[in-house]
Design a protein around this motif. Structure first.
Motif, mmCIF file in Angstrom:
data_model
loop_
_atom_site.group_PDB
_atom_site.id
_atom_site.type_symbol
_atom_site.label_atom_id
_atom_site.label_comp_id
_atom_site.label_asym_id
_atom_site.label_seq_id
_atom_site.Cartn_x
_atom_site.Cartn_y
_atom_site.Cartn_z
ATOM 1 N N GLY A 453 0.806 -1.229 0.000
ATOM 2 C CA GLY A 453 0.000 0.000 0.000
ATOM 3 C C GLY A 453 0.834 1.271 0.000
ATOM 4 O O GLY A 453 0.406 2.328 0.468
ATOM 5 N N ILE A 454 2.044 1.204 -0.540
ATOM 6 C CA ILE A 454 2.903 2.401 -0.632
ATOM 7 C C ILE A 454 2.349 3.293 -1.757
ATOM 8 O O ILE A 454 1.897 2.783 -2.790
ATOM 9 C CB ILE A 454 4.356 1.990 -0.987
ATOM 10 N N ASN A 455 2.440 4.597 -1.562
ATOM 11 C CA ASN A 455 1.922 5.545 -2.566
ATOM 12 C C ASN A 455 2.559 5.272 -3.933
ATOM 13 O O ASN A 455 3.774 5.389 -4.105
ATOM 14 C CB ASN A 455 2.237 6.970 -2.093
ATOM 15 N N ARG A 456 1.711 4.945 -4.896
ATOM 16 C CA ARG A 456 2.199 4.473 -6.208
ATOM 17 C C ARG A 456 2.969 5.570 -6.968
ATOM 18 O O ARG A 456 4.038 5.336 -7.524
ATOM 19 C CB ARG A 456 0.986 4.020 -7.018
ATOM 20 N N THR A 457 2.413 6.760 -6.974
ATOM 21 C CA THR A 457 3.046 7.842 -7.745
ATOM 22 C C THR A 457 4.389 8.223 -7.130
ATOM 23 O O THR A 457 5.387 8.429 -7.834
ATOM 24 C CB THR A 457 2.139 9.094 -7.740
ATOM 25 N N LYS A 458 4.398 8.295 -5.820
ATOM 26 C CA LYS A 458 5.630 8.683 -5.121
ATOM 27 C C LYS A 458 6.732 7.654 -5.384
ATOM 28 O O LYS A 458 7.885 8.003 -5.624
ATOM 29 C CB LYS A 458 5.317 8.731 -3.625
ATOM 30 N N LEU A 459 6.343 6.388 -5.364
ATOM 31 C CA LEU A 459 7.321 5.326 -5.604
ATOM 32 C C LEU A 459 7.832 5.403 -7.042
ATOM 33 O O LEU A 459 9.039 5.344 -7.297
ATOM 34 C CB LEU A 459 6.676 3.958 -5.327
ATOM 35 N N PHE A 460 6.912 5.591 -7.961
ATOM 36 C CA PHE A 460 7.287 5.677 -9.382
ATOM 37 C C PHE A 460 8.274 6.842 -9.580
ATOM 38 O O PHE A 460 9.330 6.690 -10.197
ATOM 39 C CB PHE A 460 6.023 5.900 -10.228
ATOM 40 N N ASP A 461 7.926 7.999 -9.039
ATOM 41 C CA ASP A 461 8.784 9.185 -9.216
ATOM 42 C C ASP A 461 10.162 8.954 -8.597
ATOM 43 O O ASP A 461 11.184 9.291 -9.193
ATOM 44 C CB ASP A 461 8.145 10.413 -8.559
ATOM 45 N N SER A 462 10.177 8.368 -7.390
ATOM 46 C CA SER A 462 11.464 8.179 -6.703
ATOM 47 C C SER A 462 12.352 7.218 -7.472
ATOM 48 O O SER A 462 13.554 7.456 -7.625
ATOM 49 C CB SER A 462 11.250 7.648 -5.287
ATOM 50 N N LEU A 463 11.770 6.119 -7.965
ATOM 51 C CA LEU A 463 12.577 5.143 -8.704
ATOM 52 C C LEU A 463 13.143 5.781 -9.974
ATOM 53 O O LEU A 463 14.294 5.560 -10.343
ATOM 54 C CB LEU A 463 11.726 3.916 -9.073
ATOM 55 N N THR A 464 12.330 6.594 -10.621
ATOM 56 C CA THR A 464 12.763 7.214 -11.873
ATOM 57 C C THR A 464 13.852 8.258 -11.602
ATOM 58 O O THR A 464 14.886 8.290 -12.275
ATOM 59 C CB THR A 464 11.550 7.856 -12.587
ATOM 60 N N ILE A 465 13.646 9.075 -10.581
ATOM 61 C CA ILE A 465 14.618 10.141 -10.288
ATOM 62 C C ILE A 465 15.947 9.553 -9.818
ATOM 63 O O ILE A 465 17.015 9.955 -10.281
ATOM 64 C CB ILE A 465 14.047 11.111 -9.225
ATOM 65 N N PHE A 466 15.887 8.579 -8.901
ATOM 66 C CA PHE A 466 17.150 8.083 -8.344
ATOM 67 C C PHE A 466 17.968 7.266 -9.339
ATOM 68 O O PHE A 466 19.174 7.154 -9.179
ATOM 69 C CB PHE A 466 16.921 7.350 -7.014
ATOM 70 N N LEU A 467 17.324 6.757 -10.399
ATOM 71 C CA LEU A 467 18.125 6.126 -11.454
ATOM 72 C C LEU A 467 18.548 7.180 -12.486
ATOM 73 O O LEU A 467 19.706 7.253 -12.887
ATOM 74 C CB LEU A 467 17.315 5.008 -12.141
ATOM 75 N N GLY A 468 17.590 8.020 -12.894
ATOM 76 C CA GLY A 468 17.874 8.987 -13.961
ATOM 77 C C GLY A 468 18.905 10.036 -13.570
ATOM 78 O O GLY A 468 19.751 10.426 -14.379
ATOM 79 N N ALA A 469 18.853 10.503 -12.312
ATOM 80 C CA ALA A 469 19.767 11.587 -11.917
ATOM 81 C C ALA A 469 21.233 11.191 -12.145
ATOM 82 O O ALA A 469 21.956 11.916 -12.831
ATOM 83 C CB ALA A 469 19.510 12.003 -10.476
#
Ligand code: B12
Ligand code: SF4
Length: 583
Positions: A453-469
């Motif tokens: 039940g983790i916030n889906r959008t927040k998880l998606f954004d974090s995974l994308t940012i921490f790899l992309g950065a």
């Protein structure tokens, strides 16, 4: 001074990328608590009219991560006011070269400049003599400020107004109490330059532990100093009044803040009683789950994300760095406790411990992926940060370290490794991001997220940012922002200003190329998310990492390191609550 204006411009300097341009964005993602602290202390001086009843003190604040510093405008403004100074705020080691470059420009215009923050404080607290960089600032006529500003700003402002400022203010041996200390605050236009409109506060300072790579204990001490629940309420209300409800609580280890419970209780009252939509990002240690009620109350107080300093899963490395409090056999239980409360977990992981090799790092990351329910894993190169015991030991032994402070951003190896060349270590760092954020593992993290039940959008954004950065922008996720800016004329001192006819076409290519790579990564993660959500059973997903460890049962994670767990530190299957919690 008897009448007129006194203009203070506060700048939190950025740091340079590999091409010598300041790393900055249209919107940054992390607030600067140092800026909020110093701004509030000076705002109090203005309110109290510390320069006399007829002198108006005006303060402006900006963070170079999201604002292009107008050097000429700043000089004009202070000259027009007739008096004032430039404060370079919260300067870390990696920001020190940029701070010196800014100081050089302002000093050339004859303005007083003061530099404070962890680089100055860390060097002065640990080294027997001033390093060359600090001496260079003094030679330019810059004032250095070591230690904390609470209770000291009025005297500093008066000294500058009178032209009698000292070259160095050193308050390191006199740590101020935080009870009833001025609360950190920034006006909303400054906060609104941060995506998500996050602001910050420190509810306490100091940490009881002794990690050898840490600078905090040598600057802010090992004793817990903390703010009262009343002060935290005041911080929240002052921000809610300007429409800000999200807070990064910058205590390095909120679980060791002795006042954690009254603070959480007050925030719970505000959230549940007054329905204030407060959200918190906390930093805690790996033993926080042993504190009764801590995690449950954190969630009720509004904590939606938490950062945990895991550092390593190899007990030998943890012992070597004096991070004795990290007990790997408790990692999973701790992470599962946060998941129960639907809190997103970020964990720090250090690469470059003495026994690390490309093979062992690859093996350990695979173990983490399989065994630990972490959402976002953040990699860092082990760095002898000025102010840490590691730095002091190398310095005293005369071991060579990178002389360029710009590289002390935890993304660059800064000293030799016993088993890896610099190039190998750099490769290990980049490979780690690719390995952890492989499409398969991103899918697993998303499945675990759905099941918990983790916030889906927040998880998606974090995974994308921490790899992309790191792989697209060449910066750590903590320095990330939206829409990169590179200002042609704001290049590192000593590097040539590029001809506009060459710079702008290069910049257009650079921008479009980066944009396309982001688009590709976003599409890849969207595709993975779609596949994950297509499974009607995803909410019931489970795997080894999501399975609580039962005493006596086989624990593959601990088995991998059983021979490295020191006997004195609790057997892997000893009842979890037998060991007393420090702090
Ligand atoms: C919040 C935080 C961040 C935030 C925001 C930064 C910020 N400055 O607020 C974010 C997430 C962006 C961040 C990122 C990083 N951080 Co950081 N961060 C912190 C943390 C946890 C709290 C900072 C804080 O608010 N402290 C409280 C304030 C009040 O203390 P202060 O900054 O010292 O300011 C006081 C005095 O120094 C003085 N003062 C400061 N400036 C000035 C200026 C003037 C003119 C005067 C008079 C006085 C004065 O008055 C202030 C009030 O008392 C610190 C650890 C810590 N406990 O401080 C690490 C810390 C500062 N970060 C550190 C590092 C290494 C990083 C990163 C490089 C890496 C990483 N992965 O964490 C990145 C890089 C960032 C970048 N280049 O932009 C190191 C720096 C060590 C060093 N020698 O450089 C620290 C000390 C942690 C550590 N690992 O040891 N960080
Ligand atoms: S637990 Fe964190 S803040 Fe405390 S000494 Fe270790 S690294 Fe520093």
């Amino acid at each position: 001074m008897t009448q007129g204006k006194f203009k203070i411009i506060l700048i939190k300097p950025g740091h340079y990328d590999a091409d010598g341009y300041v790393i900055q964005w249209w919107r940054s993602t992390m607030p600067s608590n140092s800026l909020a602290s110093v701004y509030a202390l000076l705002a109090e001086c203005a309110e109290e009219r510390v320069l006399g009843p007829d002198v108006d003190i005006e303060i402006e604040a900006c963070d170079e991560c999201n604002t292009v510093v107008d050097v000429k405008g700043t000089i004009r403004n202070i000259r027009a006011a007739g008096a004032g100074f430039v404060g370079l705020i919260g300067v870390q080691s990696n920001q020190y070269p940029r701070a010196l470059d800014l100081a050089r420009l302002f000093r050339a215009a004859g303005l007083p400049v003061v530099i404070g923050g962890f680089h100055v404080s860390g060097c002065i607290s640990m080294l027997p003599e001033l390093p060359a960089g600090l001496q260079a600032a003094l030679d330019m006529g810059v004032t250095l400020f070591a230690g904390e500003g609470e209770g000291r700003m009025a005297d500093l402002v008066r000294d500058i107004a009178a032209g009698t400022q000292q070259p160095l203010y050193n308050f390191l041996s006199d740590l101020p109490g935080l009870e009833e200390a001025t609360i950190p605050f920034l006006p909303s236009p400054v906060i609104k330059r941060i995506a998500g409109h996050y602001t910050s506060f420190d509810a306490g300072r100091g940490c009881p532990y002794q990690c050898s790579f840490c600078t905090i204990i040598n600057v802010q001490g090992r004793k817990s100093r903390y703010r009262s629940a009343d002060d935290i309420e005041q911080i929240v209300r002052a921000n809610v009044a300007q429409g800000i409800t999200r807070f990064f609580v910058t205590d390095d280890n909120f679980a060791r803040n002795r006042n954690w419970e009254p603070i959480f209780d007050r925030l719970i009252e505000l959230r549940e009683g007054e329905k204030l939509p407060i959200k918190l990002f906390l930093q805690v240690d790996t033993l926080c789950h042993r504190i009764p009620r801590f995690i449950e109350k954190a969630a009720r107080a509004g904590c939606t994300s938490v950062f945990i300093g895991l550092e390593s899963i190899n007990p030998e490395s943890l012992m070597g760095a004096k991070k004795r409090q990290n007990k790997i056999w408790e990692y999973r239980e701790m992470l599962l406790e946060w998941r129960k409360q639907k809190v997103l977990t970020y964990a720090g992981y250090i690469l470059g411990f003495p026994t690390d090799t490309p093979e062992t790092v690859a093996r350990d990351i695979e173990i983490i992926k399989r065994e630990l329910p972490i959402d976002v894993l953040e990699f860092a190169c082990r760095t002898p940060l000025p102010g840490s015991e590691d730095h002091k030991v190398l310095h005293m032994k005369g071991v060579p370290m990178d002389p360029d402070m710009n590289n002390y951003d935890l993304e660059h190896p800064c000293t030799a490794h016993p088993l890896m060349s610099k190039q190998t270590w750099e490769q290990v760092y980049m490979d780690a991001w690719h390995r952890y954020y492989s499409p398969e593992h991103v899918a697993t993290i998303m499945r675990r997220g759905e099941a918990s039940g983790i916030n889906r959008t927040k998880l998606f954004d974090s995974l994308t940012i921490f790899l992309g950065a790191p792989i697209i922008e060449g910066v750590h996720g903590l320095q990330f922002g939206f829409i990169r800016r590179k200002v042609r004329t704001q290049r590192r001192h000593g590097m040539p200003i590029v001809n506009p006819l060459i710079f702008y076409p290069w910049r257009v290519y650079d921008f479009v190329h980066g944009g396309l790579r982001w688009l590709k990564l976003l599409r890849r993660h969207r595709r993975i998310q779609k596949q994950v959500l297509a499974d009607p059973n995803v909410k019931n997903y489970t795997d080894e990492a999501l399975t609580p460890i039962v005493a006596g049962a086989a624990d593959h994670f601990v088995e991998a390191f059983a021979d490295k767990i020191p006997k004195t530190h609790g057997a892997p299957f000893a009842p979890a609550r037998e060991v007393a919690v420090a702090g």
